[in-house]
Design an enzyme around this catalytic site. Structure first.
Site, mmCIF file in Angstrom:
data_model
loop_
_atom_site.group_PDB
_atom_site.id
_atom_site.type_symbol
_atom_site.label_atom_id
_atom_site.label_comp_id
_atom_site.label_asym_id
_atom_site.label_seq_id
_atom_site.Cartn_x
_atom_site.Cartn_y
_atom_site.Cartn_z
ATOM 1 N N SER A 1 0.819 -1.213 0.000
ATOM 2 C CA SER A 1 0.000 0.000 0.000
ATOM 3 C C SER A 1 0.851 1.262 0.000
ATOM 4 O O SER A 1 0.330 2.364 -0.037
ATOM 5 C CB SER A 1 -0.915 0.024 1.234
ATOM 6 O OG SER A 1 -0.137 0.150 2.423
ATOM 7 N N VAL B 1 3.141 -8.336 10.082
ATOM 8 C CA VAL B 1 4.389 -9.061 9.804
ATOM 9 C C VAL B 1 4.810 -9.968 10.951
ATOM 10 O O VAL B 1 5.633 -10.879 10.759
ATOM 11 C CB VAL B 1 5.544 -8.086 9.475
ATOM 12 C CG1 VAL B 1 5.242 -7.307 8.208
ATOM 13 C CG2 VAL B 1 5.834 -7.150 10.644
ATOM 14 N N ARG C 1 -0.822 -3.376 6.592
ATOM 15 C CA ARG C 1 -1.730 -3.431 7.740
ATOM 16 C C ARG C 1 -3.129 -2.904 7.406
ATOM 17 O O ARG C 1 -4.107 -3.259 8.057
ATOM 18 C CB ARG C 1 -1.142 -2.630 8.910
ATOM 19 C CG ARG C 1 0.156 -3.218 9.461
ATOM 20 C CD ARG C 1 0.601 -2.470 10.701
ATOM 21 N NE ARG C 1 -0.296 -2.718 11.820
ATOM 22 C CZ ARG C 1 -0.099 -3.654 12.758
ATOM 23 N NH1 ARG C 1 0.953 -4.450 12.688
ATOM 24 N NH2 ARG C 1 -0.957 -3.811 13.745
ATOM 25 N N LYS D 1 20.179 19.040 -10.960
ATOM 26 C CA LYS D 1 20.233 17.582 -10.782
ATOM 27 C C LYS D 1 21.162 17.014 -11.843
ATOM 28 O O LYS D 1 20.963 17.231 -13.047
ATOM 29 C CB LYS D 1 18.841 16.973 -10.925
ATOM 30 C CG LYS D 1 18.812 15.445 -10.760
ATOM 31 C CD LYS D 1 17.390 14.919 -10.859
ATOM 32 C CE LYS D 1 17.349 13.403 -10.741
ATOM 33 N NZ LYS D 1 17.818 12.915 -9.426
ATOM 34 N N LYS E 1 20.138 1.769 -13.939
ATOM 35 C CA LYS E 1 20.174 2.856 -14.916
ATOM 36 C C LYS E 1 20.989 2.438 -16.132
ATOM 37 O O LYS E 1 22.003 1.752 -16.032
ATOM 38 C CB LYS E 1 20.754 4.125 -14.275
ATOM 39 C CG LYS E 1 19.835 4.692 -13.192
ATOM 40 C CD LYS E 1 20.370 5.973 -12.618
ATOM 41 C CE LYS E 1 19.452 6.508 -11.521
ATOM 42 N NZ LYS E 1 18.125 6.893 -12.037
ATOM 43 N N ASP F 1 19.881 -1.764 -5.722
ATOM 44 C CA ASP F 1 20.480 -0.436 -5.787
ATOM 45 C C ASP F 1 20.016 0.123 -7.118
ATOM 46 O O ASP F 1 20.488 -0.304 -8.176
ATOM 47 C CB ASP F 1 22.003 -0.508 -5.712
ATOM 48 C CG ASP F 1 22.665 0.879 -5.680
ATOM 49 O OD1 ASP F 1 22.138 1.791 -6.345
ATOM 50 O OD2 ASP F 1 23.682 1.042 -4.988
ATOM 51 N N HIS F 2 19.075 1.070 -7.102
ATOM 52 C CA HIS F 2 18.422 1.443 -8.359
ATOM 53 C C HIS F 2 19.388 2.091 -9.351
ATOM 54 O O HIS F 2 19.126 2.105 -10.554
ATOM 55 C CB HIS F 2 17.208 2.339 -8.105
ATOM 56 C CG HIS F 2 17.523 3.726 -7.653
ATOM 57 N ND1 HIS F 2 17.635 4.065 -6.328
ATOM 58 C CD2 HIS F 2 17.741 4.863 -8.354
ATOM 59 C CE1 HIS F 2 17.920 5.347 -6.231
ATOM 60 N NE2 HIS F 2 17.983 5.859 -7.434
ATOM 61 N N HIS G 1 25.283 3.784 -3.646
ATOM 62 C CA HIS G 1 25.243 4.212 -5.045
ATOM 63 C C HIS G 1 26.626 4.552 -5.597
ATOM 64 O O HIS G 1 27.039 4.048 -6.644
ATOM 65 C CB HIS G 1 24.332 5.424 -5.210
ATOM 66 C CG HIS G 1 22.931 5.208 -4.727
ATOM 67 N ND1 HIS G 1 22.275 4.012 -4.883
ATOM 68 C CD2 HIS G 1 22.059 6.042 -4.087
ATOM 69 C CE1 HIS G 1 21.054 4.116 -4.369
ATOM 70 N NE2 HIS G 1 20.923 5.322 -3.879
ATOM 71 N N ASP H 1 4.260 4.065 -0.727
ATOM 72 C CA ASP H 1 4.678 4.993 -1.774
ATOM 73 C C ASP H 1 5.602 4.333 -2.786
ATOM 74 O O ASP H 1 5.448 4.509 -3.997
ATOM 75 C CB ASP H 1 5.383 6.197 -1.121
ATOM 76 C CG ASP H 1 5.883 7.195 -2.144
ATOM 77 O OD1 ASP H 1 5.048 7.832 -2.815
ATOM 78 O OD2 ASP H 1 7.111 7.335 -2.289
#
Length: 478
Positions: free
Chosen positions: A15, A88, A47, A344, A183, A178-179, A241, A17
């Protein structure tokens, strides 16, 4: 030709983000491409007492923020989603989850394959992994555990967490996300090196003056003040990262395709990190915390929500890293990452010395690998697009020109479904990088910083420039 994958995704924190902002849009892209089609299901757990229908509505809403597809396609996709309210710590809830997954196995013919995705607070990772094992959720298909960062907050906590997880899952079934490793530019670095032999020949301490890694963000902490107060940029960006980016640039064998060989190479690199004394931390690492901007329009870090008025947490760091390896001994790796910088930008700048002219490369050339915000691959040579630079030591065969970029999570989920662990972080790597980062953190925690010490919208504290000037160098991006 697209090969359809079959699996049940059990998303703990379904549920939340992360699931709605990253996971569900990525799964939808895979659905549209045919990689996921008829033989998959997603069980979201949390929950909250949601129904299947309400859960599906939230999934569709999350997709509408990113896609303009016909809503019927989204509704067809959402029919693969199911929800279970979950505690959990409650064994009975895992039994109910096991029964639901078994039912969906039959309904969607998923081959008993399971992806257990931890989109929850790290303190629950061990508990959930142990219950998956003890309550018999594992099947005779594959069982892959996916973990988001942070993986610990120091070496001791990371060891404890890894010990708890490894009791339930072998290392080969653990996928630590590790996003940045998802990439496109990071994934293409080995191909760039392997396909350009002169460039690859120049990547060592004979020809490289220094390597720079910058991960800059223009935003402040936004709504993550509570998290940042426990982390700081050193833990949040450098330990994972930046170290993994260095691993892609500095590894010894870019032609290797076997995950075990690649990770052994990276582990050896991180094991060669030059140990820092307390005095070297003082000279080789800089920390900062953002203030308001020149006009006073921006909030200072200490004015952000859930941040202490006298916070000593850093929002910027720059450092000088060295390796004691045959290939890289004597070459400084300058790293920096910070909030509220002018723009950025995530980039790798490889600065060559004068000797590189012996290889036919212009002396003091700077090769820049742009990670973001550019989509796909973007390479600069001395600030000019590589195709227009007049330099021919980096080029690509026509069929390998830049494809449309996949979103990082989409790429990583494909790897998880394929059992490809190349772009994930192994425990041996984490152990070495945490040991290094702990030496910096321990020194900083023994001192009181003079914060705030840089204005929002600037390149960080002046000491970050001086760090390079001391060696006769300067930042390539300034």
């Amino acid at each position: 030709m697209v090969t359809e994958k079959s699996a049940i995704f059990i998303i703990f924190g379904g549920s939340g983000d992360l699931a709605h902002r990253k996971l569900y849009p990525s799964l939808f892209r895979l659905y549209k491409s045919g990689i996921l089609k008829d033989h998959f299901a997603v069980i979201g757990t949390a929950r909250r007492p949601w129904s299947d229908d309400y859960f599906r509505e939230t999934v569709i809403t999350s997709l509408e923020d990113y896609f303009e597809d016909d809503k019927k396609i989204m509704e067809e996709f959402a029919k693969h989603f199911f929800y279970q309210s979950h505690d959990v710590n409650d064994s009975e809830h895992y039994i109910a989850l096991k029964n639901l997954a078994a039912k969906l196995d039959d309904q969607f013919e998923t081959g008993h394959n399971r992806v257990y995705y931890m989109a929850i607070a790290p303190r629950f990772f061990g508990t959930v992994a142990e219950h998956i094992n003890s309550e018999g959720l594992k099947t005779d298909g594959y069982n892959r555990l996916v973990i988001e960062k942070p993986f610990g907050r120091d070496l001791d906590s990371a060891c404890e967490l890894n010990g708890n997880i490894s009791k339930a899952f072998p290392e080969d079934d653990i996928y630590r996300i590790d996003h940045y490793l998802g990439k496109e530019m990071i994934q293409d670095i080995p191909h760039i090196r392997a396909n350009n032999p002169v460039f690859e020949k120049a990547l060592n301490n004979q020809y490289v003056s220094n390597v720079q890694v910058t991960l800059a963000e223009s935003l402040g902490v936004e709504d993550r003040g509570g998290y940042y107060e426990t982390a700081g940029v050193l833990r949040d960006m450098v330990q994972n990262h930046i170290m993994q980016i260095i691993g892609a640039v500095a590894s010894d064998d870019p032609k290797a395709t076997d995950a075990k060989i690649i990770h052994k190479d990276k582990t050896n690199l991180f094991n060669s990190l030059k140990v820092l004394t307390a005095e070297q931390v003082d000279t080789d690492f800089v920390r900062g915390q953002y203030d308001t901007d020149k006009l006073g329009d921006q909030k200072a870090y200490r004015q952000e929500d859930n941040v202490a008025e006298d916070s000593e947490i850093e929002t910027f760091t720059a450092g000088r890293i060295e390796f004691e390896s045959d290939r890289w001994s004597g070459v400084p790796f300058y790293v920096r990452s910070g909030k509220r910088m002018p723009a950025k930008s995530s980039r790798i700048d490889i600065v060559f010395n004068e000797k590189v002219a012996d290889l036919g490369i212009k002396a003091n050339t700077v090769v820049t690998l742009l990670i973001e915000p550019e989509d796909g691959n973007s390479i600069l040579i001395n600030g000019i697009n590589y195709k227009e630079s007049g330099q021919d030591f980096i080029k690509f065969p026509e069929e390998e020109e830049f494809d449309s970029a996949r979103e990082a999570y989409e790429s990583l989920i494909i790897d998880i479904l394929s059992g490809n662990r190349v772009h994930f972080t192994l425990w041996d790597e984490l152990r070495s990088t945490w040991k290094y980062i702990d030496s910096i953190r321990e020194r900083w925690d023994s001192q009181t910083p003079d914060f705030p010490n840089y204005l929002s919208g600037t390149m960080g504290p002046d000491a970050a420039e001086m760090l390079l000037e001391r060696d006769g160098n300067s930042w390539a991006w300034d």
